[in-house]
Structures are given as structure tokens and as C-alpha cells.
Design a protein around this motif. Structure first.
Motif, PDB file in Angstrom:
ATOM      1  N   ILE A  27       0.839  -1.194   0.000  1.00 24.54           N
ATOM      2  CA  ILE A  27       0.000   0.000   0.000  1.00 24.54           C
ATOM      3  C   ILE A  27       0.872   1.240   0.000  1.00 24.54           C
ATOM      4  O   ILE A  27       1.685   1.439   0.908  1.00 24.54           O
ATOM      5  CB  ILE A  27      -0.926   0.013   1.224  1.00 24.54           C
ATOM      6  CG1 ILE A  27      -1.839  -1.220   1.226  1.00 24.54           C
ATOM      7  CG2 ILE A  27      -1.759   1.299   1.262  1.00 24.54           C
ATOM      8  CD1 ILE A  27      -2.574  -1.437   2.522  1.00 24.54           C
ATOM      9  N   TYR A  29       0.953   4.895   0.749  1.00 20.75           N
ATOM     10  CA  TYR A  29       0.161   5.805   1.570  1.00 20.75           C
ATOM     11  C   TYR A  29       0.752   7.198   1.453  1.00 20.75           C
ATOM     12  O   TYR A  29       1.846   7.452   1.917  1.00 20.75           O
ATOM     13  CB  TYR A  29       0.202   5.295   3.015  1.00 20.75           C
ATOM     14  CG  TYR A  29      -0.556   6.098   4.041  1.00 20.75           C
ATOM     15  CD1 TYR A  29      -1.735   6.756   3.720  1.00 20.75           C
ATOM     16  CD2 TYR A  29      -0.110   6.164   5.345  1.00 20.75           C
ATOM     17  CE1 TYR A  29      -2.441   7.470   4.669  1.00 20.75           C
ATOM     18  CE2 TYR A  29      -0.806   6.868   6.319  1.00 20.75           C
ATOM     19  CZ  TYR A  29      -1.963   7.512   5.980  1.00 20.75           C
ATOM     20  OH  TYR A  29      -2.660   8.221   6.932  1.00 20.75           O
ATOM     21  N   ALA A  33      -4.139  10.980   1.817  1.00 17.66           N
ATOM     22  CA  ALA A  33      -4.910  10.205   2.789  1.00 17.66           C
ATOM     23  C   ALA A  33      -4.490  10.534   4.224  1.00 17.66           C
ATOM     24  O   ALA A  33      -4.807   9.795   5.149  1.00 17.66           O
ATOM     25  CB  ALA A  33      -4.735   8.710   2.520  1.00 17.66           C
ATOM     26  N   VAL A  43      -7.478   4.753   7.739  1.00 21.79           N
ATOM     27  CA  VAL A  43      -6.448   4.017   7.000  1.00 21.79           C
ATOM     28  C   VAL A  43      -5.759   3.011   7.910  1.00 21.79           C
ATOM     29  O   VAL A  43      -5.557   1.841   7.549  1.00 21.79           O
ATOM     30  CB  VAL A  43      -5.423   4.987   6.378  1.00 21.79           C
ATOM     31  CG1 VAL A  43      -4.238   4.220   5.799  1.00 21.79           C
ATOM     32  CG2 VAL A  43      -6.080   5.836   5.294  1.00 21.79           C
ATOM     33  N   LEU A 202      -2.892   4.977  -3.054  1.00 18.98           N
ATOM     34  CA  LEU A 202      -3.931   5.842  -2.509  1.00 18.98           C
ATOM     35  C   LEU A 202      -3.728   7.256  -3.057  1.00 18.98           C
ATOM     36  O   LEU A 202      -2.685   7.868  -2.852  1.00 18.98           O
ATOM     37  CB  LEU A 202      -3.871   5.857  -0.980  1.00 18.98           C
ATOM     38  CG  LEU A 202      -4.637   4.747  -0.249  1.00 18.98           C
ATOM     39  CD1 LEU A 202      -4.169   3.369  -0.686  1.00 18.98           C
ATOM     40  CD2 LEU A 202      -4.510   4.899   1.260  1.00 18.98           C
ATOM     41  N   ASN A 204      -6.046  11.087  -4.541  1.00 18.70           N
ATOM     42  CA  ASN A 204      -7.163  11.955  -4.163  1.00 18.70           C
ATOM     43  C   ASN A 204      -8.215  12.038  -5.264  1.00 18.70           C
ATOM     44  O   ASN A 204      -9.002  12.973  -5.324  1.00 18.70           O
ATOM     45  CB  ASN A 204      -6.669  13.359  -3.802  1.00 18.70           C
ATOM     46  CG  ASN A 204      -5.955  14.029  -4.959  1.00 18.70           C
ATOM     47  OD1 ASN A 204      -5.673  13.409  -5.980  1.00 18.70           O
ATOM     48  ND2 ASN A 204      -5.658  15.303  -4.810  1.00 18.70           N
ATOM     49  N   GLY A 263      -7.917   7.652  -1.718  1.00 20.94           N
ATOM     50  CA  GLY A 263      -7.549   7.481  -0.320  1.00 20.94           C
ATOM     51  C   GLY A 263      -8.202   8.471   0.613  1.00 20.94           C
ATOM     52  O   GLY A 263      -8.048   8.375   1.829  1.00 20.94           O
ATOM     53  N   THR A 264      -8.958   9.436   0.066  1.00 17.50           N
ATOM     54  CA  THR A 264      -9.647  10.403   0.924  1.00 17.50           C
ATOM     55  C   THR A 264     -11.010   9.893   1.370  1.00 17.50           C
ATOM     56  O   THR A 264     -11.695  10.562   2.162  1.00 17.50           O
ATOM     57  CB  THR A 264      -9.824  11.758   0.211  1.00 17.50           C
ATOM     58  OG1 THR A 264     -10.732  11.610  -0.885  1.00 17.50           O
ATOM     59  CG2 THR A 264      -8.488  12.277  -0.317  1.00 17.50           C
ATOM     60  N   SER A 268     -11.402   3.170   2.349  1.00 22.85           N
ATOM     61  CA  SER A 268     -11.284   2.890   0.919  1.00 22.85           C
ATOM     62  C   SER A 268     -10.507   1.601   0.649  1.00 22.85           C
ATOM     63  O   SER A 268     -10.783   0.898  -0.324  1.00 22.85           O
ATOM     64  CB  SER A 268     -10.607   4.067   0.208  1.00 22.85           C
ATOM     65  OG  SER A 268      -9.330   4.338   0.775  1.00 22.85           O
ATOM     66  N   ILE A 269      -9.539   1.281   1.495  1.00 16.20           N
ATOM     67  CA  ILE A 269      -8.749   0.058   1.287  1.00 16.20           C
ATOM     68  C   ILE A 269      -9.643  -1.173   1.397  1.00 16.20           C
ATOM     69  O   ILE A 269      -9.603  -2.070   0.532  1.00 16.20           O
ATOM     70  CB  ILE A 269      -7.596  -0.012   2.303  1.00 16.20           C
ATOM     71  CG1 ILE A 269      -6.609   1.141   2.076  1.00 16.20           C
ATOM     72  CG2 ILE A 269      -6.863  -1.350   2.196  1.00 16.20           C
ATOM     73  CD1 ILE A 269      -5.545   1.255   3.157  1.00 16.20           C
TER      74      ILE A 269
END
Length: 284
Positions: A27, A29, A33, A43, A202, A204, A263-264, A268-269
Motif C-alpha cells: 500500500i 500511503y 490520505a 487508514v 492511494l 485523491n 484514499g480520501t 477505501s482500502i
């Protein structure tokens, strides 16, 4: 939602959990996020839940906004060339301090706060990521490209039940120079080296869209051979270009699937990995 609907949602995740159990999910990151405490906790909770059901998450992070903020605080100027950060001697010291220190340890602490076991490191630790100066049409200073990755340290951590949290900084072959590495590229290379099942970026935005201003035009899945055509059609633009390139490179090097997700959005993951519909763009 009543009890039966809750149970239905949980059981629908079962086949995805079974298919990913014991597999590595890489992932990336990023700052998009990290915009609020609620989102950061979301997250971290997703990551810990993945580990609890037998999936092996590995986190790679950047920290561009944090680097820029620190540079501003000390009265220096952030310098960019064609949207890419120029990294001089002073800047690489700040990059190492921010990515290997503040941002890295904040993510570790966040994961630990929701019950996970995380360990923070960067490519300099055990020299597990080696790099050389990135050569291109413009000189970006101490920006590097990865030349090799030794996964021994990471596989040891994973087998011991830790979640590795990796800052995208590396060293050269004789460990005399530190390089700033693009976090998306670092994530792609690590996913390939670890033979990860999935790579997740991730962002936006919802994913790759035919019309960037219309979420209804989201391309939910994309085969590798289809990418050339949509490139020619001009659908892949600006900041999405390097992300698609990273996904393509990872898949060509053995990663099964790559995902670009928003990722906002809270959780979401989990929504992308453990549901039939997903929420972003999956490339395979």
C-alpha cells in the motif's frame, strides 16, 4: 442496517479474505490520505484489519507536503522543476529527517494505536534499498532511481507479525550518499521484489476516468493490453501518467493486480479489496 444485513456484508468479504490470506499487499500511503485525524485512523484501522484476517500489508509512504512545510519553516525555498522537487544537499538532509523520522514514526504510532504491530524504516536501514542518481533531461540533484532491493529484512518482519512502514529514501552502493526516491516508484519496485499479490496507490481521485470531471466515467477495471489504446486516446493525463506507469511496471514484474483508489474516502482500502464492486481502478 439490521443485524442480518450486517452479517451479509461480513460474509460477502469472505471469498476475498480467503483469496488474499497469506499474501502480501503493498500500500502506497501518501499525503492525500493524511488530511485529517479521522481519515488517518480509518487508514490505520483498515491496515490492521487486513493483518488480523491473515493478509500481510506493507506500507510505503512519501511526505512531500511535510517536507515543503519544514523547508518553509526554516526560511528556505522549495524548488521544483517540471513539478518535480529539486533536492540539493540541504534538502536531502530534510527529506531523510522527515521521511525517516517524523512522518514514518507518526504512521507507526497510528497503527500501534489501533492494535497493530508496526516497525518503521527506510531504504537506508540495513541498506536494503540501493539507488543511483536519476539521470534525465534535467538535473534534480539527489533524486535517485532504485538499482536493487534486498527483501530479507522485510520478509523477516512479515513472518514475525510486523507491518513494515517504509520511507522512500535509499542509499548508493557504497552507502556514502542518500537519495530521495519517488514514493510511487518505490512502492512499485518493492511490490515486485516482494512478489506482492496487489499494489495499491492511494490518491485523491476515484481512479482513472474517461472524463476527469465526471466520476460516472470511472474505468473500474483495465487489462494491461488495453492501456496503450487509452493512452493514444489521451485519457491518461498529467498526474495519472506516472501512477499508471508504476502499475504497469509492477504487473509486468509479477504483481497480480494494481489498484488506484481514492484514499480520501474512509475505509477505501477495505472497500476496494474486500468487496465485489470495489471503488477504484484495478489494472491486471
Amino acid at each position: 442496517m439490521n443485524y442480518f444485513e450486517h452479517a451479509k456484508v461480513l460474509t460477502q468479504a469472505l471469498p476475498y479474505i480467503q483469496s488474499l490470506s497469506g499474501k502480501i499487499v503493498l500500500i502506497k500511503y501518501g499525503g492525500n490520505a493524511m488530511t485529517s485525524d479521522e481519515l488517518r485512523k480509518s487508514v490505520a484501522t483498515d491496515i490492521v484489519l487486513l493483518q488480523c484476517v491473515g493478509i500481510k500489508p506493507v506500507i510505503v509512504h512519501g511526505g512531500g507536503p511535510h517536507i515543503s512545510e519544514f523547508i518553509n519553516k526554516i526560511g528556505e525555498e522549495n524548488r521544483f522543476i517540471d513539478g518535480l522537487r529539486y533536492t540539493d544537499e540541504k534538502t536531502i538532509e530534510i527529506v531523510q529527517m522527515v521521511l525517516g523520522g517524523k512522518v514514518n514514526k507518526d504512521i507507526v504510532s497510528l497503527i500501534e494505536s489501533v492494535g497493530g504491530k508496526a516497525l518503521g524504516l527506510c531504504g537506508i536501514d540495513a541498506s536494503f534499498i540501493k539507488a543511483k542518481k536519476l539521470e534525465g533531461s534535467v538535473d534534480l540533484g539527489f533524486v535517485g532511481e532504485i538499482t536493487s532491493i534486498d527483501t530479507t529484512l522485510l520478509t523477516t518482519l512479515l513472518s514475525s507479525g510486523y507491518i513494515p512502514v517504509i520511507g522512500s529514501v535509499a542509499t548508493n552502493e557504497d552507502c556514502t550518499q542518500t537519495y530521495n526516491i519517488n514514493a510511487d516508484i518505490c512502492a512499485s519496485k518493492l511490490a515486485s521484489a516482494l512478489k506482492a499479490e496487489k499494489l495499491m496507490l492511494l490518491t485523491n481521485v476515484p481512479g482513472l476516468m474517461i472524463n476527469p470531471n465526471d466520476e460516472a466515467t470511472l474505468i473500474s477495471s483495465l487489462r494491461l493490453h488495453e492501456i496503450k489504446k487509452i493512452q493514444m486516446d489521451g485519457i491518461i493525463k498529467s498526474g495519472m501518467i506516472p501512477k499508471i506507469d508504476c502499475c504497469v511496471e509492477a504487473i509486468r514484474m509479477g504483481v497480480k493486480e494494481a489498484h488506484i483508489i481514492d484514499g480520501t474516502l474512509p475505509h477505501s482500502i477495505l472497500l476496494e479489496l474486500l468487496s465485489k464492486e470495489g471503488i477504484g481502478t484495478m489494472i491486471y
